[in-house]
Design a protein around this motif. Sequence first.
Motif, PDB file in Angstrom:
ATOM      1  N   SER A 193      -4.462  -5.495   5.409  1.00  0.00           N
ATOM      2  CA  SER A 193      -3.032  -5.375   5.704  1.00  0.00           C
ATOM      3  C   SER A 193      -2.610  -6.337   6.802  1.00  0.00           C
ATOM      4  O   SER A 193      -3.439  -7.035   7.376  1.00  0.00           O
ATOM      5  CB  SER A 193      -2.715  -3.945   6.132  1.00  0.00           C
ATOM      6  OG  SER A 193      -3.156  -3.782   7.464  1.00  0.00           O
ATOM      7  N   TRP A 252      -8.243  -3.234  -3.260  1.00  0.00           N
ATOM      8  CA  TRP A 252      -8.393  -3.157  -1.800  1.00  0.00           C
ATOM      9  C   TRP A 252      -8.102  -4.527  -1.196  1.00  0.00           C
ATOM     10  O   TRP A 252      -8.507  -5.552  -1.728  1.00  0.00           O
ATOM     11  CB  TRP A 252      -9.817  -2.723  -1.428  1.00  0.00           C
ATOM     12  CG  TRP A 252     -10.022  -1.242  -1.633  1.00  0.00           C
ATOM     13  CD1 TRP A 252     -10.519  -0.636  -2.723  1.00  0.00           C
ATOM     14  CD2 TRP A 252      -9.716  -0.223  -0.688  1.00  0.00           C
ATOM     15  NE1 TRP A 252     -10.551   0.716  -2.558  1.00  0.00           N
ATOM     16  CE2 TRP A 252     -10.051   1.002  -1.292  1.00  0.00           C
ATOM     17  CE3 TRP A 252      -9.153  -0.222   0.601  1.00  0.00           C
ATOM     18  CZ2 TRP A 252      -9.893   2.221  -0.667  1.00  0.00           C
ATOM     19  CZ3 TRP A 252      -9.010   1.000   1.235  1.00  0.00           C
ATOM     20  CH2 TRP A 252      -9.356   2.213   0.607  1.00  0.00           C
ATOM     21  N   HIS A 260       0.853  -1.197   0.000  1.00  0.00           N
ATOM     22  CA  HIS A 260       0.000   0.000   0.000  1.00  0.00           C
ATOM     23  C   HIS A 260       0.884   1.240   0.000  1.00  0.00           C
ATOM     24  O   HIS A 260       2.115   1.143   0.131  1.00  0.00           O
ATOM     25  CB  HIS A 260      -0.988  -0.003   1.164  1.00  0.00           C
ATOM     26  CG  HIS A 260      -0.364  -0.235   2.504  1.00  0.00           C
ATOM     27  ND1 HIS A 260       0.543   0.622   3.056  1.00  0.00           N
ATOM     28  CD2 HIS A 260      -0.534  -1.253   3.394  1.00  0.00           C
ATOM     29  CE1 HIS A 260       0.917   0.165   4.236  1.00  0.00           C
ATOM     30  NE2 HIS A 260       0.262  -0.997   4.461  1.00  0.00           N
ATOM     31  N   ARG A 274      -7.869  -2.553   6.467  1.00  0.00           N
ATOM     32  CA  ARG A 274      -8.087  -2.439   5.030  1.00  0.00           C
ATOM     33  C   ARG A 274      -7.168  -1.370   4.440  1.00  0.00           C
ATOM     34  O   ARG A 274      -6.962  -0.334   5.047  1.00  0.00           O
ATOM     35  CB  ARG A 274      -9.536  -2.051   4.766  1.00  0.00           C
ATOM     36  CG  ARG A 274     -10.413  -3.235   4.347  1.00  0.00           C
ATOM     37  CD  ARG A 274     -11.862  -2.809   4.332  1.00  0.00           C
ATOM     38  NE  ARG A 274     -12.104  -1.774   3.336  1.00  0.00           N
ATOM     39  CZ  ARG A 274     -12.261  -2.015   2.044  1.00  0.00           C
ATOM     40  NH1 ARG A 274     -12.172  -3.252   1.590  1.00  0.00           N
ATOM     41  NH2 ARG A 274     -12.507  -1.047   1.214  1.00  0.00           N
ATOM     42  N   ALA A 275      -6.623  -1.658   3.270  1.00  0.00           N
ATOM     43  CA  ALA A 275      -5.806  -0.641   2.590  1.00  0.00           C
ATOM     44  C   ALA A 275      -5.788  -0.963   1.102  1.00  0.00           C
ATOM     45  O   ALA A 275      -6.134  -2.076   0.696  1.00  0.00           O
ATOM     46  CB  ALA A 275      -4.384  -0.622   3.123  1.00  0.00           C
ATOM     47  N   LYS A 276      -5.387   0.031   0.328  1.00  0.00           N
ATOM     48  CA  LYS A 276      -5.322  -0.185  -1.113  1.00  0.00           C
ATOM     49  C   LYS A 276      -3.923  -0.636  -1.468  1.00  0.00           C
ATOM     50  O   LYS A 276      -2.946   0.065  -1.159  1.00  0.00           O
ATOM     51  CB  LYS A 276      -5.684   1.098  -1.858  1.00  0.00           C
ATOM     52  CG  LYS A 276      -6.143   0.822  -3.264  1.00  0.00           C
ATOM     53  CD  LYS A 276      -6.875   2.006  -3.854  1.00  0.00           C
ATOM     54  CE  LYS A 276      -7.491   1.612  -5.171  1.00  0.00           C
ATOM     55  NZ  LYS A 276      -8.097   2.776  -5.829  1.00  0.00           N
TER      56      LYS A 276
END
Lengths: 866, 108
Positions: free
Chosen positions: B65, B62, B22, B70-72
Amino acid sequence: MIRQKLKYLLPSVRREHERDMREELEALRLLAERGELGNLTLAAEDARAVWGWTWLSSLAADIRYGFRALVREPGFLAAAVLTLALGVGANTTIFSVINATVLKPLPFPDSDRLVLLWKTFGKGPGNENLMSAPDFWDLKTQTHSFERVAIFDSSGRGYNLSARGAEPEQVSGVRVSADFFAVLGAKPMLGRTFLIEEELPSRDHEVILSYGLWKRRYGSDRAIVGQTIRVDGEPFTVVGVMPRDFAWQFWSGPRQLWVPVGYTKTDYARENNSFLSIARLQPGVTVAQARLEMAAFGSRLGKQYPVDDAGAGGTAETLAGYGLEGARRVVFTLLTAVGFVLLIACVNVANLMLARGASRQKEIAIRRALGASGWRIARQLLTESLLLAVLGGTAGVILASWSSGLLFHVLGPGTQLPMRQVDSIPLDGHVLAFALILSCLTGILFGLAPVIGALRTGVSDPLKEGGRDSTEGGGSRLRHLLVTSEVALALVVLSGAGLMIKSASQLLSVDPGLNPKNVLAMQISVPQEAIYTGPPGLPHFCRDLAEHIGAIPGVAAASAVGHLPFGGTAGRGFQIEGRPPATAENMPGARYSVACPDYFRSMQIPILKGREFNLQDTLESPGVIVINEAMAREFWPKENPVGKAIRFGGSDGPRLTVVGVAGDVHFEGLDAPVASQFMRPYTQAGWPVMNIVVRTSYASPTFFTAVKKALREFLPDLAVSDAEPMTDILRDSMASRRVPMLLLSAFSVVALLLAAMGIMGVVSYSVTRRTQEIGIRMALGARGADVFGLVLIGSMKWVLAGLALGVAGSIGLGQLMGALLYRVRPTDPVVLGTVSVLLAAVALLASYVPARRAANLDPIRTLRHE
Amino acid sequence: MELLPGTLDMLVLRTLIFGPLHGYGIARAIRGTSKEALAIEFGSLYPALKRLEMKGWIASKWDTSELNRRAKFYRLTAAGRKHLTQEHSKWAEFVEAVTNVMGPVPVP
């Protein structure tokens, strides 16, 4: 990639992206340590720019923001829009007139390939001469630059249409050679144009009608072709009718009929230069090439015919450019002046924006502190300026739509342009585009001032509590320089108007040499065979005129003349009896016309020596002439010319004795020197167009009806033009100066007003900014008068600098005006002095009001205010 | 140490060669591998990610982690890998050329 970018324009896609980006950044913020990622708003902003459309949305935001900011300050908005409307409106008005006149395309296909061909004598400018029919025949066979060539008798003349049971009518027509219509690329709506064999006298009784004449007089009768109508009392067959959009005019009004040239005996003489030649260039041939070929052709004529064409040359010019030299000078002068008015408006708005920018310093400083770049601030300020300019421009166009109508009304009479019929001043696409471009340029120009102001100010200064420059700072020098430029520009416009007004008053003080009051003039075309040599077509015209019109109650005198003063002239050479005969090249010559008895009495032109014509001057009695003073001075400087004789047209011409010397009349215009002129009595020498002049003992509009009725008694077949008062003819002869004078005067009023507003604004503003300083000065013992003087001198210093610059500019404008000026030099001290004093007085008045306010400040309240 | 202009894209692509990361991870990775020598402003890294994504060299999705957040995540695409190879050899040539010119540190 482009597709992605375009997709981003869709609001739904953009919303999706925005949400995604927000979530991502929020998630990252939670992952990272506090503050580790820096300014996330800025990061998002820059990321958006990757998609490429941020400028669009920020532009929309800027416009929205700018609009809200402007509406919040209605006073500023109104002042700025009004100022810009005046500036853009005046320019759009002038441009719309230029667009409808000088720039108007000619109504012929490929009209840029149409040229007028001239024979020249001597060096230019103004050496263009008509050519004779034999010249034209040679031209047709000897030149190769032209697809087709035709001739016509330049301005044509009035033709009398008569029919049983109908009122006779005079309409304007032209004699043309067969190819005339083909040169112009015009096809008839009905019937055909002329054939080559119809150029000869035996076949020339044919006529082509204009659409207007066909519709009006012949009720749009499609069966008219082939029918016979009476023209000048003779039967003419109608061979064609031209379409509605075909308009041919030379100087005044579209022509209504065309007849074949029908070469007469005099036309065969090479010296009889009475035709104008028009041609269509071969494709690919330039006007310059045509000019070269014409020059060669002309000099060949000069060698071949050393008597008739001594020293001849030739030239060509575009039909579209013909006769526009005078108009061009007017256009340049007016555009310069009106451009200056716009610049003054720009300066005023720039001043307004600077003052407003000062109150927005805090806002801008906060924006910059939050990370906005200088470029971003500049963009926003420029957007606001452009928004203002477009609002002002729109108001200006509305103003122009009204004022161009008014201007057309004023311009209408006396404004003649060759080849172009000006019947309206439309606000078309060209004018709107002009106004839009002008508005945008204006917006950028005055928009630069606040940008410079904003970018120069630091971020922290305006944010400090109470921080301000309490005395005159750097920004105020910019404002005062604007005052200087404004005064200079206004002075140039004012002195332009002043020079025109002085020219006009000089012109009005010129004695025309006749008394135009209570004189009516009307034109009549009379049958006439040979024009210079023949006996009069109507032998009893003058006697009948005196008897029938002179008998009308209230008519003091009635006569007629071939050339009305301030109209056209003719010229003729002669030999003076008893002096060595001159060669054809340097034969003496003078302006020539014919007149009926009593002409000089009717016009109240004094007879200085001898007598004027009377009814005893007949074809049987000796030939006589009356000359003007200028001619007496030129040819008989030390002798009494009365009793001397000349040979008319050359040594073998008729012998004519001078019987009188008349006072000089400025017959070529009040601004032209009086040329030598001589006249023969109509009873001895005819002329095809006569101007009846009637002096009445009092002014009354009913005389014309009575004169017309009297004319019907002795000339039932001939129609007469509308009567025009001689005073109007004299006034119209000055139209070329009247229009620029009126316009420049109007511009100078606007310029003066704008300059006054600008000066008042700047001085008021500087007083407001210096309130604290003035308070301290007064607390330390300065009196009201001291403060008053301080403010006044502070402002007038810059005004005087502007005046000095303006005087230099005025002299420049005066040079540009050149021939528009009459007996006034661009450096005329009276004009320059008067306008400088006027402008200084206005500037003083404009500074007086804020200076008074400064003097009346209460120091205690001023300082407590802190 | 400031980045040389135009090198950021290359660094990002190089960092992603080991697997998806990310945005914050990328910044940390560059800082870590350069032994803290290169300070990457997130403010310039983030627009660079968007730019690379639009050029099709990286792709995002998405995910969760390591800390169950949640992360992109960004990963290298085939096109990105090819571009990186080209950039890498250009960079190597550039470094060699500059080193040849500069030589060892001159003695003052």
